[in-house]
Motif scaffolding. Sequence first.
Motif, PDB file in Angstrom:
ATOM      1  N   LEU A  15      -4.381  14.939   2.233  1.00  0.00           N
ATOM      2  CA  LEU A  15      -5.056  14.132   1.216  1.00  0.00           C
ATOM      3  C   LEU A  15      -6.497  14.595   1.072  1.00  0.00           C
ATOM      4  O   LEU A  15      -7.166  14.877   2.065  1.00  0.00           O
ATOM      5  CB  LEU A  15      -5.034  12.652   1.618  1.00  0.00           C
ATOM      6  CG  LEU A  15      -5.625  11.652   0.629  1.00  0.00           C
ATOM      7  CD1 LEU A  15      -4.810  11.618  -0.655  1.00  0.00           C
ATOM      8  CD2 LEU A  15      -5.667  10.261   1.243  1.00  0.00           C
ATOM      9  N   GLU A  24       2.263   4.886   0.988  1.00  0.00           N
ATOM     10  CA  GLU A  24       2.238   5.613   2.248  1.00  0.00           C
ATOM     11  C   GLU A  24       1.227   6.748   2.155  1.00  0.00           C
ATOM     12  O   GLU A  24       1.147   7.440   1.141  1.00  0.00           O
ATOM     13  CB  GLU A  24       3.625   6.177   2.543  1.00  0.00           C
ATOM     14  CG  GLU A  24       3.744   6.793   3.909  1.00  0.00           C
ATOM     15  CD  GLU A  24       5.170   7.179   4.228  1.00  0.00           C
ATOM     16  OE1 GLU A  24       5.326   8.123   5.023  1.00  0.00           O
ATOM     17  OE2 GLU A  24       6.087   6.574   3.697  1.00  0.00           O
ATOM     18  N   LEU A  25       0.436   6.922   3.208  1.00  0.00           N
ATOM     19  CA  LEU A  25      -0.557   7.990   3.216  1.00  0.00           C
ATOM     20  C   LEU A  25       0.138   9.340   3.349  1.00  0.00           C
ATOM     21  O   LEU A  25       0.995   9.522   4.212  1.00  0.00           O
ATOM     22  CB  LEU A  25      -1.546   7.795   4.365  1.00  0.00           C
ATOM     23  CG  LEU A  25      -2.523   6.639   4.178  1.00  0.00           C
ATOM     24  CD1 LEU A  25      -3.300   6.396   5.451  1.00  0.00           C
ATOM     25  CD2 LEU A  25      -3.469   6.930   3.036  1.00  0.00           C
ATOM     26  N   GLU A  50      -3.877   6.520  -6.066  1.00  0.00           N
ATOM     27  CA  GLU A  50      -3.350   5.243  -5.581  1.00  0.00           C
ATOM     28  C   GLU A  50      -3.766   4.970  -4.136  1.00  0.00           C
ATOM     29  O   GLU A  50      -3.941   3.818  -3.742  1.00  0.00           O
ATOM     30  CB  GLU A  50      -1.822   5.204  -5.676  1.00  0.00           C
ATOM     31  CG  GLU A  50      -1.273   5.289  -7.081  1.00  0.00           C
ATOM     32  CD  GLU A  50      -1.183   6.716  -7.586  1.00  0.00           C
ATOM     33  OE1 GLU A  50      -0.865   7.645  -6.798  1.00  0.00           O
ATOM     34  OE2 GLU A  50      -1.444   6.917  -8.781  1.00  0.00           O
ATOM     35  N   CYS A  51      -3.906   6.005  -3.335  1.00  0.00           N
ATOM     36  CA  CYS A  51      -4.289   5.833  -1.933  1.00  0.00           C
ATOM     37  C   CYS A  51      -5.718   5.336  -1.794  1.00  0.00           C
ATOM     38  O   CYS A  51      -6.043   4.627  -0.849  1.00  0.00           O
ATOM     39  CB  CYS A  51      -4.134   7.142  -1.168  1.00  0.00           C
ATOM     40  SG  CYS A  51      -2.432   7.656  -0.956  1.00  0.00           S
ATOM     41  N   ILE A  80      -9.472   3.646   3.592  1.00  0.00           N
ATOM     42  CA  ILE A  80      -8.717   4.536   4.479  1.00  0.00           C
ATOM     43  C   ILE A  80      -9.599   4.897   5.673  1.00  0.00           C
ATOM     44  O   ILE A  80     -10.789   5.162   5.521  1.00  0.00           O
ATOM     45  CB  ILE A  80      -8.310   5.828   3.745  1.00  0.00           C
ATOM     46  CG1 ILE A  80      -7.395   5.493   2.575  1.00  0.00           C
ATOM     47  CG2 ILE A  80      -7.625   6.804   4.693  1.00  0.00           C
ATOM     48  CD1 ILE A  80      -7.084   6.679   1.696  1.00  0.00           C
ATOM     49  N   TYR A 108      -4.739   2.770   7.062  1.00  0.00           N
ATOM     50  CA  TYR A 108      -5.455   1.848   6.184  1.00  0.00           C
ATOM     51  C   TYR A 108      -6.236   0.870   7.046  1.00  0.00           C
ATOM     52  O   TYR A 108      -5.752   0.401   8.062  1.00  0.00           O
ATOM     53  CB  TYR A 108      -4.490   1.079   5.287  1.00  0.00           C
ATOM     54  CG  TYR A 108      -3.928   1.902   4.169  1.00  0.00           C
ATOM     55  CD1 TYR A 108      -4.728   2.338   3.129  1.00  0.00           C
ATOM     56  CD2 TYR A 108      -2.576   2.235   4.139  1.00  0.00           C
ATOM     57  CE1 TYR A 108      -4.211   3.087   2.099  1.00  0.00           C
ATOM     58  CE2 TYR A 108      -2.053   2.987   3.109  1.00  0.00           C
ATOM     59  CZ  TYR A 108      -2.879   3.414   2.084  1.00  0.00           C
ATOM     60  OH  TYR A 108      -2.364   4.151   1.061  1.00  0.00           O
ATOM     61  N   LYS A 156       0.857  -1.182   0.000  1.00  0.00           N
ATOM     62  CA  LYS A 156       0.000   0.000   0.000  1.00  0.00           C
ATOM     63  C   LYS A 156       0.892   1.232   0.000  1.00  0.00           C
ATOM     64  O   LYS A 156       1.891   1.275   0.711  1.00  0.00           O
ATOM     65  CB  LYS A 156      -0.902  -0.003   1.223  1.00  0.00           C
ATOM     66  CG  LYS A 156      -1.840  -1.187   1.257  1.00  0.00           C
ATOM     67  CD  LYS A 156      -2.647  -1.216   2.532  1.00  0.00           C
ATOM     68  CE  LYS A 156      -3.524  -2.442   2.560  1.00  0.00           C
ATOM     69  NZ  LYS A 156      -4.218  -2.595   3.830  1.00  0.00           N
TER      70      LYS A 156
END
Length: 82
Positions: free
Chosen positions: A14, A9-10, A26-27, A32, A81, A7
């Motif tokens: 965002l 990285e956040l 991609e997130c 989330i 996540y 996954k």
Amino acid sequence: MSDNISKPELPDHLAGNPRSPHYVAECFEHPIGIRLNGKERTDVEEYCISEGWVKIASPKAKDRWGQPMLIKLKGEVEAFYK
């Protein structure tokens, strides 16, 4: 099974709106979760961890393009996540 998929990285900031410069597609391929002051929120549209705020959609107010107005709530923000 799904743990094998890496996954991304956040990011610190965002947004869920694809028109925003802070949107990272991609997130959003993975669920989330956001915690504000220790309580999980499911209605977050945008967040910034370093500045300590989240934005949620107003239930009634709309902007001139018909999009919901965003309300900023401040506190300790944690993104993860699920």
